[in-house]
Design an enzyme around this catalytic site. Structure first.
Site, PDB file in Angstrom:
ATOM      1  N   HIS B  12       0.830  -1.216   0.000  1.00 51.00           N
ATOM      2  CA  HIS B  12       0.000   0.000   0.000  1.00 51.00           C
ATOM      3  C   HIS B  12       0.862   1.264   0.000  1.00 51.00           C
ATOM      4  O   HIS B  12       0.605   2.199   0.747  1.00 51.00           O
ATOM      5  CB  HIS B  12      -1.000  -0.028   1.167  1.00 51.00           C
ATOM      6  CG  HIS B  12      -0.388  -0.130   2.538  1.00 51.00           C
ATOM      7  ND1 HIS B  12      -1.010  -0.789   3.572  1.00 51.00           N
ATOM      8  CD2 HIS B  12       0.757   0.353   3.056  1.00 51.00           C
ATOM      9  CE1 HIS B  12      -0.260  -0.699   4.666  1.00 51.00           C
ATOM     10  NE2 HIS B  12       0.810  -0.005   4.374  1.00 51.00           N
ATOM     11  N   HIS B  59      -0.786   5.101   9.524  1.00 45.92           N
ATOM     12  CA  HIS B  59       0.605   5.568   9.570  1.00 45.92           C
ATOM     13  C   HIS B  59       0.668   6.929  10.253  1.00 45.92           C
ATOM     14  O   HIS B  59       0.972   7.932   9.619  1.00 45.92           O
ATOM     15  CB  HIS B  59       1.167   5.688   8.157  1.00 45.92           C
ATOM     16  CG  HIS B  59       1.088   4.425   7.352  1.00 45.92           C
ATOM     17  ND1 HIS B  59      -0.082   3.963   6.795  1.00 45.92           N
ATOM     18  CD2 HIS B  59       2.042   3.515   7.027  1.00 45.92           C
ATOM     19  CE1 HIS B  59       0.160   2.824   6.148  1.00 45.92           C
ATOM     20  NE2 HIS B  59       1.429   2.526   6.279  1.00 45.92           N
ATOM     21  N   HIS B 193      10.719  -3.488   2.930  1.00 46.02           N
ATOM     22  CA  HIS B 193      11.092  -2.077   2.813  1.00 46.02           C
ATOM     23  C   HIS B 193      11.551  -1.556   4.157  1.00 46.02           C
ATOM     24  O   HIS B 193      11.126  -2.037   5.207  1.00 46.02           O
ATOM     25  CB  HIS B 193       9.971  -1.220   2.241  1.00 46.02           C
ATOM     26  CG  HIS B 193       8.698  -1.084   3.056  1.00 46.02           C
ATOM     27  ND1 HIS B 193       7.963  -2.152   3.505  1.00 46.02           N
ATOM     28  CD2 HIS B 193       8.028   0.023   3.468  1.00 46.02           C
ATOM     29  CE1 HIS B 193       6.883  -1.706   4.152  1.00 46.02           C
ATOM     30  NE2 HIS B 193       6.903  -0.397   4.156  1.00 46.02           N
ATOM     31  N   GLU B 240       5.081  -5.116   8.482  1.00 44.87           N
ATOM     32  CA  GLU B 240       3.676  -4.966   8.055  1.00 44.87           C
ATOM     33  C   GLU B 240       3.096  -6.276   7.517  1.00 44.87           C
ATOM     34  O   GLU B 240       1.877  -6.460   7.518  1.00 44.87           O
ATOM     35  CB  GLU B 240       3.559  -3.910   6.940  1.00 44.87           C
ATOM     36  CG  GLU B 240       3.765  -2.494   7.423  1.00 44.87           C
ATOM     37  CD  GLU B 240       3.680  -1.467   6.285  1.00 44.87           C
ATOM     38  OE1 GLU B 240       3.631  -0.281   6.595  1.00 44.87           O
ATOM     39  OE2 GLU B 240       3.663  -1.849   5.099  1.00 44.87           O
TER      40      GLU B 240
END
Lengths: 132, 283
Positions: B12, B59, B193, B240
């Site tokens: 996302h 976030h 990431h 995540e």
């Protein structure tokens, strides 16, 4: 289960945001959350020092923000998703801001990403990094 | 009876949302990534759910550090789109499914999953980018949405075991709902990431692909993967991926893989995408 916060210290070039860091950085991250409002972004950018003085942050935290030293903000309890509100206020992308925490400039960082990103080899642990 | 007919996993990345919003999906940089979703956009036209349960993380967009729920479920009629610092994304607000959501919340709490109940919630790129990837740029999102927010930002995140079990409980809860509804569950975020520190930019595509293989074939193995391994091998934000376990748990023991896509990079991130369906037709 007893929490193990020490385990993350073995990760090179990485600051894991823990519940403990959340205490340390609470005011810094609260300041960041305030920048979700356009009016506050304008006020902050117009006079950063005055705006920061409205928050009960440590002087180190304030200096880190003023100098856009994102690593220092992380070291003082900031979390990158919170800190993103600072660079978003200036219209910077994640790549532009994130690259400043590495030893590369933004062009070099983007070239690394296009070439497949940073290879994990040599970066798994501080021990591995020392011998790599 | 309501039933879960498919699971979707997707990264996302916020820059993906920006690329869509600025009309840059045909740029040389972005085109190969968006091509990987062309199949999915046509697939969902013939497999559109009444309700999508979207497992995502906020976030620092709605939840700050004042309140940090481990699991939270949105039960409202609708959810507005957050200003994440650049102004809100120019996408439609998200329509909720309060009847199913309140049933799910109650059922899950009674099953010992102590979800936080959200009668007000604004959603960020974690939820809206997957909608954009699957649906493009409609005036109104074609399905109702139940947001399921998971803390992946602050350690300790929930364990993999807990996430897989929550998915299983969601499957049971959906099947207890009397109305005939076609329900999908989407797991978002990842893949590898890291967007902070000197190690930023870390990508580990072989690890990502093995994670996908295991997610499809042997998710019970993944549930014991410690947070530290995600962080070490897939970067600090790679954790995540525990949210994909919730999606997978809701699909039952065996699944069919309908679609798989990987692309590096999107901004700082390794993009991964799966469409899975429960085996045996889930009849």
């Amino acid at each position: 289960m007893k929490p193990d916060f020490e385990q993350f210290k073995d990760l090179p070039g990485t600051t894991i945001f823990t519940i403990e860091k959340g205490r340390e950085g609470f005011q810094l991250n609260e300041f960041c959350m305030s920048l979700r409002k356009e009016e506050n972004r304008r006020r902050f950018l117009a006079d950063e020092r005055s705006y920061l003085d409205e928050w009960e942050m440590t002087e180190d935290q304030k200096q880190a923000v003023l100098t856009r030293d994102f690593q220092k903000m992380l070291d003082n309890g900031g979390n990158v998703y919170f800190l993103s509100k600072i660079f978003a206020a200036e219209g910077l992308s994640y790549v532009q801001a994130v690259s400043t925490m590495t030893d590369m400039n933004v062009e070099q960082y983007q070239a690394m990403m296009l070439a497949g990103g940073r290879n994990v080899e040599g970066w798994r642990s501080k021990k591995e990094r020392d011998v790599a | 009876m309501a039933k879960i007919t498919a699971g979707v996993a997707t990264s996302h990345v916020p820059a993906v949302g920006a690329a869509i919003d600025m009309g840059r999906t045909e740029d040389d940089y972005w085109k190969p990534m968006f091509q990987g979703y062309e199949f999915s956009k046509s697939w969902i036209k013939t497999n559109n759910p009444d309700v999508a349960i979207i497992v995502y993380n906020d976030h620092a967009s709605y939840f700050g550090m004042e309140i940090m729920p481990t699991f939270a479920i949105g039960v409202a009629e609708s959810f507005e789109v957050c200003d994440e610092g650049y102004g809100p994304r120019p996408v439609p607000s998200v329509e909720g499914a309060p009847e199913l959501a309140t049933h799910l919340a109650a059922s899950l709490i009674l099953d010992d999953f102590d979800l936080t109940v959200l009668n007000v919630l604004e959603v960020d790129h974690g939820l809206t980018v997957p909608l954009s990837l699957m649906y493009g740029t409609p005036d109104k999102w074609p399905s109702k949405v139940i947001p399921l927010a998971v803390n992946v930002v602050m350690y300790p995140q929930p364990s993999g075991e807990r996430c897989l079990s929550l998915g299983k409980a969601i499957r049971r809860a959906v099947e207890e709902f009397d109305e005939d509804l076609n329900v999908q569950i989407w797991g978002t975020g990842g893949m590898s990431h890291q967007i902070q520190g000197a190690r930023a930019g870390l990508i580990n595509l072989p690890w990502d692909q093995k994670f996908m293989d295991d997610l499809v074939d042997q998710p019970e193995v993944l549930q014991y993967k410690p947070h530290l391994e995600y962080m070490r091998e897939a970067g600090s934000e790679g954790v995540e991926l525990i949210m994909w376990l919730i999606m997978r748990g809701a699909l039952g023991d065996k699944v069919d893989e309908v679609h798989r896509f990987n692309h590096v990079p999107a901004s700082n991130t390794s993009v991964g995408h799966l469409i899975l369906t429960p085996q045996g037709g889930n009849a």
